[in-house]
Design a protein around this motif. Structure first.
Motif, PDB file in Angstrom:
ATOM      1  N   GLU A 324       0.827  -1.207   0.000  1.00 19.32           N
ATOM      2  CA  GLU A 324       0.000   0.000   0.000  1.00 19.32           C
ATOM      3  C   GLU A 324       0.865   1.262   0.000  1.00 19.32           C
ATOM      4  N   TRP A 325       1.939   1.236   0.772  1.00 20.00           N
ATOM      5  CA  TRP A 325       2.884   2.363   0.743  1.00 20.00           C
ATOM      6  C   TRP A 325       3.480   2.514  -0.648  1.00 20.00           C
ATOM      7  N   MET A 330       4.136   5.272  -5.912  1.00 21.56           N
ATOM      8  CA  MET A 330       4.170   5.115  -7.366  1.00 21.56           C
ATOM      9  C   MET A 330       3.247   6.106  -8.085  1.00 21.56           C
ATOM     10  N   LYS A 331       2.330   6.707  -7.357  1.00 20.91           N
ATOM     11  CA  LYS A 331       1.454   7.714  -7.957  1.00 20.91           C
ATOM     12  C   LYS A 331       2.245   8.913  -8.479  1.00 20.91           C
ATOM     13  N   TYR A 332       3.461   9.061  -7.965  1.00 20.72           N
ATOM     14  CA  TYR A 332       4.253  10.234  -8.328  1.00 20.72           C
ATOM     15  C   TYR A 332       5.219   9.993  -9.485  1.00 20.72           C
ATOM     16  N   ILE A 333       5.146   8.834 -10.111  1.00 18.47           N
ATOM     17  CA  ILE A 333       5.946   8.622 -11.317  1.00 18.47           C
ATOM     18  C   ILE A 333       5.480   9.614 -12.386  1.00 18.47           C
ATOM     19  N   GLY A 334       6.416  10.355 -12.930  1.00 19.01           N
ATOM     20  CA  GLY A 334       6.079  11.347 -13.955  1.00 19.01           C
ATOM     21  C   GLY A 334       5.434  12.600 -13.406  1.00 19.01           C
ATOM     22  N   TYR A 335       5.485  12.801 -12.082  1.00 19.57           N
ATOM     23  CA  TYR A 335       4.850  13.970 -11.442  1.00 19.57           C
ATOM     24  C   TYR A 335       5.352  15.276 -12.060  1.00 19.57           C
ATOM     25  N   GLY A 336       6.661  15.465 -12.065  1.00 17.91           N
ATOM     26  CA  GLY A 336       7.274  16.549 -12.823  1.00 17.91           C
ATOM     27  C   GLY A 336       7.176  17.943 -12.241  1.00 17.91           C
TER      28      GLY A 336
END
Length: 371
Positions: A324-325, A330-336
């Motif tokens: 879960e962590w 991983m939501k921030y991949i490509g956040y930029g």
């Protein structure tokens, strides 16, 4: 007080002057305070050289050493402090950043006519028998000290309970952390991180920072994204054990240990997500620094909420699984997006100059004449 009395000398007490949150904050203050009026000296409990020792000397400070308290040396410990105050009459204020034995030496300091400050930088003594002993030793502090400071509301309530205290925010120089693409590219190239999704952590390798959980989270992330990398900044007693765990998981080619570094802003620029699953924290100044660098932070819900001064902080429960962590990170991949958050830092009161002004005035207003 006339000009001939300056600079006044404040005695700060630590275990050792390494790169912990409290030590880093006081050094930030020391660099920015008017040293023609207020000078800092330090008394520590270790013969080992501290990271900040040379800088302290360059700024005009002096470091003294007292024996480490071991329980069995109580009489000698008291004698060493009594001898120190007998031979150093220049001090009027002592500012302690350690808790456990402060109830011993602050009593001695008060008898010698000094004003005493105890500063809470944590919300726990840890676990096990040693933590129980620390808790017992620090119980009298809320009544012994003339003044009570804390880095957060939670840190103050934990140590001082219902007593009043002043919050002294762990200020930083936000301008130093403003995101810079060139520094990001330089550090990533130098560390071999080009094209990687970089999860970073900055902190001492000890129990509260929860490094083994960090490694387990990264293992799950790396299974989902083989191009991910873990950047661990700091030193400490548990480093070798953490390295062994990483080797057991065959992750050594994807984890970088930098040791203690002075280029923290640049390292934050190189990261994509800041991971901070601490078991407990007084505040977590490095999360303030990460936000100042515009960096998304995934932080345990045991960290005081006061640390979230932007919308870059996601609080996450330690009861959640590594998976879960990992999914949250991983939501921030490509956040930029790396925005300039310096104005928010300043408005929140975490700009160093505001804290320097408070402490300088406090020290000068509370000078006393010894009996």
């Amino acid at each position: 007080m006339n000009a001939n009395n300056f600079p006044i000398r404040i005695l700060h007490v630590f275990g050792i002057m390494n790169c912990g949150g409290a030590e880093t904050f006081i050094m930030n203050v020391y660099r920015n305070i008017d040293r023609e009026k207020v000078q800092f000296d330090f008394i520590v409990h270790s013969q080992d050289e501290g990271y900040y020792d040379d800088e302290i000397k360059s700024l005009g400070g002096v470091k003294y050493v007292v024996p480490k308290f071991k329980g069995t040396n109580l009489i000698d410990y008291k004698k060493s402090w009594k001898f120190f105050f007998d031979t150093h009459s220049e001090y009027r204020i002592i500012h302690s950043h350690i808790r456990s034995t402060a109830s011993i030496f602050l009593k001695i300091a008060k008898r010698q006519g000094l004003k005493t400050i105890i500063h809470s930088h944590s919300t726990s003594s840890g676990s096990g028998f040693s933590a129980y002993v620390k808790d017992l030793l620090q119980l009298p502090l809320r009544d012994i000290a003339d003044y009570r400071f804390a880095c957060s509301t939670e840190a103050g309530k934990w140590l001082f309970r219902k007593r009043d205290f002043n919050i002294v925010k762990n200020g930083i120089n936000s301008e130093e952390y403003i995101y810079n693409m060139k520094s990001r590219e330089y550090v990533r190239e130098k560390l071999g991180l080009d094209g990687k999704f970089v999860i970073g952590h900055i902190g001492r390798f000890n129990e509260p920072k929860n490094h083994f959980f960090i490694v387990d989270i990264f293992k799950t992330i790396h299974e989902m994204d083989p191009k991910s990398a873990l950047l661990l900044v700091g030193e400490g007693d548990l480093r070798l054990e953490v390295e062994n765990r990483i080797n057991e998981l065959n992750l050594q080619s994807n984890v970088i240990f930098t040791g203690i570094r002075s280029d923290i802003p640049e390292l934050l620029h190189a990261m994509d997500v800041f991971l901070f699953p601490s078991l407990y924290e007084g505040l977590g100044i490095v999360v303030i620094e990460a936000q100042a660098a515009g960096l998304p932070c995934v932080v345990s819900d045991t960290v005081p909420e006061e640390v979230a001064i932007t919308d870059l902080v996601d609080f996450f429960s330690l009861r959640k699984s590594e998976k879960e962590w990992s999914e949250q990170i991983m939501k921030y991949i490509g956040y930029g997006k790396r925005l300039d958050t310096s104005e928010k830092i300043k408005k929140s009161g975490y700009e160093i100059n505001e804290q320097v002004t408070f402490l300088e005035k406090f020290y000068l207003d509370n000078m006393v004449v010894k009996n």
